[in-house]
Design a protein around this motif. Structure first.
Motif, mmCIF file in Angstrom:
data_model
loop_
_atom_site.group_PDB
_atom_site.id
_atom_site.type_symbol
_atom_site.label_atom_id
_atom_site.label_comp_id
_atom_site.label_asym_id
_atom_site.label_seq_id
_atom_site.Cartn_x
_atom_site.Cartn_y
_atom_site.Cartn_z
ATOM 1 N N LEU A 261 0.817 -1.217 0.000
ATOM 2 C CA LEU A 261 0.000 0.000 0.000
ATOM 3 C C LEU A 261 0.847 1.261 0.000
ATOM 4 O O LEU A 261 0.318 2.357 -0.174
ATOM 5 C CB LEU A 261 -0.947 -0.019 1.201
ATOM 6 C CG LEU A 261 -1.945 -1.190 1.214
ATOM 7 C CD1 LEU A 261 -2.843 -1.111 2.447
ATOM 8 C CD2 LEU A 261 -2.786 -1.225 -0.056
ATOM 9 N N TYR A 262 2.128 1.101 0.243
ATOM 10 C CA TYR A 262 3.005 2.273 0.317
ATOM 11 C C TYR A 262 4.194 2.099 -0.624
ATOM 12 O O TYR A 262 5.343 2.013 -0.192
ATOM 13 C CB TYR A 262 3.454 2.478 1.774
ATOM 14 C CG TYR A 262 2.269 2.467 2.719
ATOM 15 C CD1 TYR A 262 1.442 3.590 2.835
ATOM 16 C CD2 TYR A 262 1.931 1.315 3.432
ATOM 17 C CE1 TYR A 262 0.316 3.565 3.649
ATOM 18 C CE2 TYR A 262 0.818 1.288 4.256
ATOM 19 C CZ TYR A 262 0.010 2.418 4.362
ATOM 20 O OH TYR A 262 -1.096 2.387 5.162
ATOM 21 N N ILE B 62 -0.395 5.879 -11.552
ATOM 22 C CA ILE B 62 -1.844 6.050 -11.365
ATOM 23 C C ILE B 62 -2.685 5.205 -12.308
ATOM 24 O O ILE B 62 -3.801 4.867 -11.999
ATOM 25 C CB ILE B 62 -2.282 7.515 -11.477
ATOM 26 C CG1 ILE B 62 -1.858 8.111 -12.807
ATOM 27 C CG2 ILE B 62 -1.727 8.320 -10.299
ATOM 28 C CD1 ILE B 62 -2.593 9.405 -13.114
ATOM 29 N N PHE C 114 1.821 9.764 -10.821
ATOM 30 C CA PHE C 114 1.056 10.824 -10.163
ATOM 31 C C PHE C 114 1.718 12.181 -10.325
ATOM 32 O O PHE C 114 1.060 13.181 -10.576
ATOM 33 C CB PHE C 114 0.901 10.485 -8.675
ATOM 34 C CG PHE C 114 0.007 11.434 -7.943
ATOM 35 C CD1 PHE C 114 -1.379 11.364 -8.078
ATOM 36 C CD2 PHE C 114 0.531 12.411 -7.087
ATOM 37 C CE1 PHE C 114 -2.210 12.237 -7.391
ATOM 38 C CE2 PHE C 114 -0.307 13.288 -6.408
ATOM 39 C CZ PHE C 114 -1.682 13.198 -6.551
ATOM 40 N N ASP C 115 3.052 12.235 -10.173
ATOM 41 C CA ASP C 115 3.730 13.524 -10.343
ATOM 42 C C ASP C 115 5.114 13.306 -10.957
ATOM 43 O O ASP C 115 5.530 12.169 -11.210
ATOM 44 C CB ASP C 115 3.782 14.325 -9.041
ATOM 45 C CG ASP C 115 4.549 13.606 -7.941
ATOM 46 O OD1 ASP C 115 5.305 12.642 -8.244
ATOM 47 O OD2 ASP C 115 4.387 14.009 -6.772
ATOM 48 N N ARG D 127 -2.392 -3.892 -7.161
ATOM 49 C CA ARG D 127 -3.137 -4.715 -6.214
ATOM 50 C C ARG D 127 -3.972 -5.747 -6.968
ATOM 51 O O ARG D 127 -4.681 -5.412 -7.932
ATOM 52 C CB ARG D 127 -4.048 -3.837 -5.357
ATOM 53 C CG ARG D 127 -3.270 -2.715 -4.662
ATOM 54 C CD ARG D 127 -3.942 -2.168 -3.433
ATOM 55 N NE ARG D 127 -5.173 -1.475 -3.654
ATOM 56 C CZ ARG D 127 -5.312 -0.137 -3.596
ATOM 57 N NH1 ARG D 127 -4.261 0.656 -3.348
ATOM 58 N NH2 ARG D 127 -6.478 0.428 -3.776
ATOM 59 N N LYS E 283 -5.798 1.990 -10.920
ATOM 60 C CA LYS E 283 -6.714 3.113 -11.123
ATOM 61 C C LYS E 283 -8.083 2.947 -10.488
ATOM 62 O O LYS E 283 -8.913 3.853 -10.564
ATOM 63 C CB LYS E 283 -6.880 3.392 -12.611
ATOM 64 C CG LYS E 283 -7.684 2.354 -13.361
ATOM 65 C CD LYS E 283 -7.841 2.744 -14.821
ATOM 66 C CE LYS E 283 -8.471 1.626 -15.616
ATOM 67 N NZ LYS E 283 -7.702 0.394 -15.676
ATOM 68 N N VAL F 7 -11.468 0.771 -5.477
ATOM 69 C CA VAL F 7 -10.568 1.709 -4.806
ATOM 70 C C VAL F 7 -10.267 1.344 -3.355
ATOM 71 O O VAL F 7 -9.285 1.840 -2.788
ATOM 72 C CB VAL F 7 -11.105 3.164 -4.864
ATOM 73 C CG1 VAL F 7 -11.171 3.650 -6.305
ATOM 74 C CG2 VAL F 7 -12.446 3.283 -4.182
ATOM 75 N N ASP F 8 -11.076 0.489 -2.730
ATOM 76 C CA ASP F 8 -10.799 0.133 -1.333
ATOM 77 C C ASP F 8 -9.474 -0.621 -1.220
ATOM 78 O O ASP F 8 -9.311 -1.675 -1.852
ATOM 79 C CB ASP F 8 -11.913 -0.778 -0.781
ATOM 80 C CG ASP F 8 -13.206 -0.022 -0.552
ATOM 81 O OD1 ASP F 8 -13.310 1.160 -0.945
ATOM 82 O OD2 ASP F 8 -14.148 -0.635 -0.008
ATOM 83 N N PRO F 9 -8.553 -0.142 -0.423
ATOM 84 C CA PRO F 9 -7.277 -0.876 -0.283
ATOM 85 C C PRO F 9 -7.464 -2.224 0.409
ATOM 86 O O PRO F 9 -6.615 -3.100 0.277
ATOM 87 C CB PRO F 9 -6.410 0.066 0.558
ATOM 88 C CG PRO F 9 -7.367 0.992 1.231
ATOM 89 C CD PRO F 9 -8.573 1.099 0.350
ATOM 90 N N ASP F 10 -8.567 -2.384 1.124
ATOM 91 C CA ASP F 10 -8.825 -3.658 1.801
ATOM 92 C C ASP F 10 -9.778 -4.553 1.003
ATOM 93 O O ASP F 10 -10.379 -5.473 1.551
ATOM 94 C CB ASP F 10 -9.353 -3.420 3.226
ATOM 95 C CG ASP F 10 -10.524 -2.440 3.268
ATOM 96 O OD1 ASP F 10 -10.883 -1.871 2.210
ATOM 97 O OD2 ASP F 10 -11.094 -2.237 4.364
#
Lengths: 327, 327, 327, 327
Positions: free
Chosen positions: A8-9, A15, A82-83, A173, A194, A274-277
Motif C-alpha cells: 500500500l506504500y 496512477i 502521479f507527479d 493490487r 486506477k 478503490v478500497d485498499p482492503d
C-alpha cells in the motif's frame, strides 16, 4: 493464498496504464480499422506513426500505430505517474531492483523513463503528456464501437507468480486470480492501480507477449453494434471470441483482432476497486465459468496467440496444466 | 427459385401461431423454470397442466405444460384464425387435401379443429380463446427475460420442399430460405402469417420434430440479463447457443433448453413483412453467416436435437448435405 | 363505448401506411437533417424532390421532401393496398361515400388513387411501388437514430368521432382511445391495419393537420443516442418532448422537429395487434399517465402545433376540454 | 478561474464517499421502497435502523435508514480513509482548522471520527467497515434499478466558494464547475477523490442541506426500467426529474424522491478522472445545457427542496442569481 499482500506504500505512484505502441504492416489499413471500425480519433500522424485517443481521454494518445518491418510485435507499454518526482523515484526503484533504466524522448510526452520487467516486457513511465480539449460531448465524432478510454493490458507470462510479485512490489493490487490447485501456483491474476478490476493482468503462457489491450465502451449494446458492423464490412474473420460476460471481472466483453493480429478486447461494466482492503476473488482453473460466466469455452487461438514484444525472447510457461476447457 | 409463389388468397385465414403444448416430467420443476427464469405468467393450473401467457398477450395461454409419461415430446401446435367461419373452411380444406380432421374440446378455447400436416405434425386451429385483462403495464410482474409474446415455431422436416408447399397452399409466405445449391432443394425456410419473419420455419433434419418455440423480448439486453441469471442459478448447462445475431431474419437470439430439453429461442428485432410482394431472401447453405451473422458456428446439438411430436414417427431427411459448419 | 365495432370485412384491403410527402423550404437543409441526424437513406433526388427510405424498407420511399413555397405543409399521406384490384374497389368505395377520386401519376409507384377524407386530409393508395434490394444488414449505412421503418401518422381532427367512423368503415381497427368523460365523445384514437398499435391516429384539435409522422427504431438507446447527437450538433431547439414511455401504446418515444417544423416521432416497442378480437384500451382524458406513463406533461407546443395539408382549410375542434395537463 | 488548485498532497487520504444515514418516518414504508423499488440489499436491521448495500459493494452498508421524529433530515455523511493512521491525521487536521472532532461508536465500523464542515455538514471518517462476501454475480438478487454502488453526495451550500475551498484543502479535486459570470463566484462545483466526476458536489442554495445521494447503475435501460416500475406501482409522484443526460458530468440521470422526500439520483456513465492534471471543465450559469444536455429545464422543486442535516441551521446563499432556467 498465493497472492502477495498488496504494497500500500510503494516507492512511487503509478496512477494508471496509459498507452501502447503497436507495430503494424500498413498504416492505411490500420488507420481504417482503428478509426472506422473501432472509432478512435487521430490526434497526430506522420509517415511512420499514427497517434490515437478514445473519446473521453484528454491525454494525447492511448494507442500509437508504428509502421514496422516486424508487424505484429509490440514496442512498449506506457504508464502515467502521479507527479514528476515519481519518475525519479521510479528510476531509483528499478535500478535498485537490477532493472535497466534510461530516459527516452517521446513525442507529446514529458520526461519518460524506459525500463523492462523481469520477463522482458518494455515499460515506460511518464507524468506529463500533452493535454487536449475534451471531445466526449461532441457526439457527431462517435463511430464504430464508441470507445471511451483505454482500460487495461493483459500479458502472457511464463511465470505468473513472479510477474505478480514484481508489480505488487510497486503497488499494483490483485483483484481476482486463478489458482492451479495442483501446483498451488498462480495461473492468472488481475492487478490494478486506477480503481477498476485491472490495469494489467497476467496469464500463464509462452511469454512475455501481449495477450490484448482493452478499451472501455458505454454499454453491451455498443459491442453488439460493433459485431454487426464488423460482420458486414469484411471483418467477420477478425471476431475471435464473444460476446460474453466474464466470470472474472464480471465485465461484458468481445475479443477482436486488428489487421496485424493484435488482439483487442472491447470491455465494459466491471466494478470499482478503490478500497485498499478489497479482498481478491479466487477462481479455480477448472471452473469454466471464470472464462465466460455463461459457460461458453474460449477458442484455442485465444489461449495460443499473442503479440511478442519486439526484440524480447519468449519462453515456455512453468505451469503445464491446460487452460483450454472444452465446451 | 425453389420457393413457391405465395398463395395470397388462401381458402381460410390463419392470422398467427398461438400456442404449444409441451409434455414435461415434473410440473414443479417446469413451473419454476417458466415463471422465475423465463418470466411467464401462470393463467391457470391443475394437477396435470399449467397454462402460461407472456406479458403483452391477452389470449389465455401461449404455452401449456402437460405432465406426461412421455416428457420431451410435443402434444400439438396451435394457430388462431381470423374468424369462426374460417374453422369450417379449414376443415373442408384439410379434408379435401386428405388430411384427418376432428373437432376437439380444449379448455379456455372455443371450437377447435385438430389435423396434422403431411409430415405428421399435429396442428390445431381455433378462433376464440378466453381473453384476459392487459398486464403489459404492470411492470412489477416482469421477471426473468421479460417475455412479451410467443413469436414462432421451428420444426425439423425430412422434406422441407414438401412442408413449404403444404403451408404455402394455405397462405404462409416465405420470407427467407436456404437452398442446397447441389440438389437445388430447400434446406430451410421461414414462413409467416402475422407480419414478422416467421410463424413457422422448417429445417431439414430427422423429422417431424419441434426444433424450438420462440418468445419475443424487448431488447438484446434482456437476453444478456437472462444469461446472467441462468448462469448463476443452476441453469448454465441449459444455455445451448448464443447470444448472437442471425443472418437469416436479422434477429438477436439465444437458444436455451427447458428442464425436459425442449429448446426455446429468445428472440427480438426481426423486421416487418406485411407487404404481400415482399421478396424472399435467399441464403446459401455454405454461408456460415446465415446461421450467425457474426460467424460463430452453432453447436452440433443444435442441429441434432429436437422434440418429437407424441405418437408421430420420424424419418431421415432427403437432403444429405451437412449443415454443420465448423467455426 | 364510443368506439365503433371494427369492420372486419372492408370493401378493400389497405395493408399499412406507406409514405408522406412533406413540403420544405430548402432541400439542402432538410437533406442534412434527414440523412445525418435521422439517418435515412436517399433513394432518388432531383432539383425539387428527395426520396428517402428507412433501413429495413424495400419499398422505394417512405418520405418525400418536396421543395415548396408553402413549407411546413403536407402534400399527401400514402397507403399501400394488398393487391391491384383493391385500388379499383377503393375507387368505387370512396366514390360511393361521396369522396372525390382521381388517378394520379407518381414516380416510382404504380397506379395511384388520390382521394381525401371528410376532414380534407389528402390520401393516396397504391399497390405497387418500386422495390429495392435489402440494406438492413449493411450496418455501415446505419447513422443517426438508425430508423428501421415508417410506423404511423397522427393527425389533428376537429371531430375525432367522425374521423374514426370514416377509417373504421374501411377496416382500420381501434387499439386504444381517450374519451372525454363529460361529453362522452372521443378525444383521441389509435387505429391500425398492419398489426401494430397504429397506422393512423387522431387527436382532437384545430384540423385537419398532421401532428406527426413516426419512425420505428430498434431500442430506447438509439433514441438516447439521437438526443446526444442533436444536443451537440445545433439541433437542441428541435427537441420538443421526451424521451418517455407513452401510457397509450406503451411505446418509448421522442418528439423532434425537422427544419421546417414538421414533427417527427421516434418510436419503439409497442405491441402486436393482429388479433381481430383485440379489445381496445380506454383512457380517461384526465389521466396524465396516458400521455407519459412516467407522469411528465407534454409541452403546450405539442398540443398546439401541427402541419396543415396544403390547400386544406382547418377548423376548430368540437371538444373544448383542455388536454393540457399541468406537470 | 475561481476554482482553487487541487491539493495533491493532503494531510490525510480520503479514498471515497461511503455512506449516508437518512432519518425516516416509517421503516416499513422505507424498507419497501429501498428494497423493492431501488433494489438494495438489507445487511442488518433492528427496531430503529435498516442497513443496506448495493450489489457490487463489499462494505457492510452505504445507506442507513434511521427511524426518527425528524424524518426528512440527514444524520451524517460518511467517508472511508485509505488506512487507519489517516484517521488520526484527520483528527489533527480538523482540530487545527478549528473544527470540532470526536471519536464515535458506529455499528459495523471501526474507529470513526465525527466532525463537521464550516457550513455545518456532519461528516464521519472511518477506515474499517465490516466486509461482506461478494454478491455481484448472484443475479437472482438483482431487483428494481439494480444499483451497483453509492456514487456521490450533492449538497446545497450557502457559500460554494467556501465549501470548495474547505474540501480542496484535504484533497478533493474539482472536475467541473459553474461560474456566476456576474459575480465571478462559484455557483456549483463537482469534486472527487475516487476517480469519477464526484464524491461530493455543492450547489448554491439555502444550506447546508443534502440535495441528493446518488447510486450507480449499469446502463440507461435500468433507469427506464425503474421509471416503468415506479409509474405502475404507486410511485409516479416520486419521479421528480429526468431521465436525461447531464451536460455537467455527461452522466445519464434520473431524480426520484424516497417516501420521506429524500432525493435520490440514479446515475451512470460519467468518466474517469484519476489524472491529477485533469483540467476542470467550466460551465456558464446561463447555459441550460449544463443542467440537461438535451435542453429540458429542471423543475423548480429541484432547485428548492433538500434534506436538512439534523440540528444544523441553514442560511440563505450569497449568490442571488437565479439558477432556474425556463424551458
Amino acid at each position: 493464498m498465493p497472492v502477495p499482500a498488496p504494497n500500500l506504500y510503494p516507492d512511487f505512484n503509478v496512477i494508471r496504464l496509459s498507452h501502447v505502441c503497436l507495430n503494424v504492416t500498413d498504416l492505411e489499413v490500420s488507420r481504417k480499422f482503428y478509426t472506422e471500425t473501432l472509432g478512435m480519433q487521430i490526434t497526430d500522424e506522420d509517415a511512420t506513426h499514427i497517434y490515437l485517443r478514445a473519446l473521453e481521454e484528454r491525454g494525447h494518445h492511448c494507442v500509437i500505430l508504428q509502421k514496422s518491418d516486424q508487424p505484429g510485435t509490440v514496442e512498449v507499454l506506457g504508464f502515467k505517474t502521479f507527479d514528476e518526482p515519481d519518475l525519479d523515484r521510479a528510476e531509483a526503484y528499478f535500478a535498485a531492483k537490477g532493472r535497466p533504466t534510461q530516459w527516452v524522448e517521446r513525442p507529446f510526452q514529458g520526461r519518460t523513463l524506459l525500463t523492462c520487467d523481469p520477463m522482458g516486457i518494455p515499460l515506460e513511465f511518464y507524468h506529463h503528456m500533452d493535454r487536449l480539449p475534451p471531445i466526449h460531448q461532441q457526439y457527431a465524432l462517435y463511430r464504430g464501437v464508441k470507445p471511451l478510454r483505454i482500460d487495461h493490458f493483459n500479458c502472457f507470462s511464463p511465470d505468473v507468480d513472479a510477474s505478480v510479485a514484481f508489480y505488487s512490489d510497486f503497488g499494483f493490487r490483485v483483484t481476482e486470480y486463478t489458482e492451479d490447485a495442483q501446483s498451488g501456483r498462480l495461473w492468472a491474476a488481475w492487478m490494478h492501480r486506477k480503481g477498476g478490476v485491472h490495469d494489467m493482468a497476467f496469464t500463464s503462457g509462452i511469454g512475455p507477449r501481449l495477450h490484448h489491450v482493452a478499451f472501455w465502451v458505454p454499454t453491451p449494446l455498443n459491442i453488439i453494434d460493433l459485431l454487426d458492423l464488423m460482420a458486414t464490412t469484411g471483418y467477420v474473420a477478425n471476431i475471435e471470441r464473444g460476446p460474453g460476460r466474464h466470470g472474472i471481472s464480471n465485465a461484458f466483453f468481445l475479443y477482436i483482432l486488428d489487421p496485424d493480429g493484435h488482439r483487442i478486447e472491447i470491455y465494459c461494466s466491471d466494478y470499482q476497486t478503490v478500497d485498499p482492503d478489497l479482498e481478491p476473488i479466487k477462481w479455480d482453473l477448472t471452473d469454466p465459468q471464470r472464462q465466460t460466466l455463461w459457460g461458453a469455452a474460449a477458442p484455442e487461438s485465444w489461449f495460443k496467440n499473442g503479440s511478442p514484444f519486439v526484440g524480447v525472447e519468449t519462453r515456455a510457461p512453468q505451469i503445464t496444466a491446460s487452460p483450454i476447457i472444452a465446451p
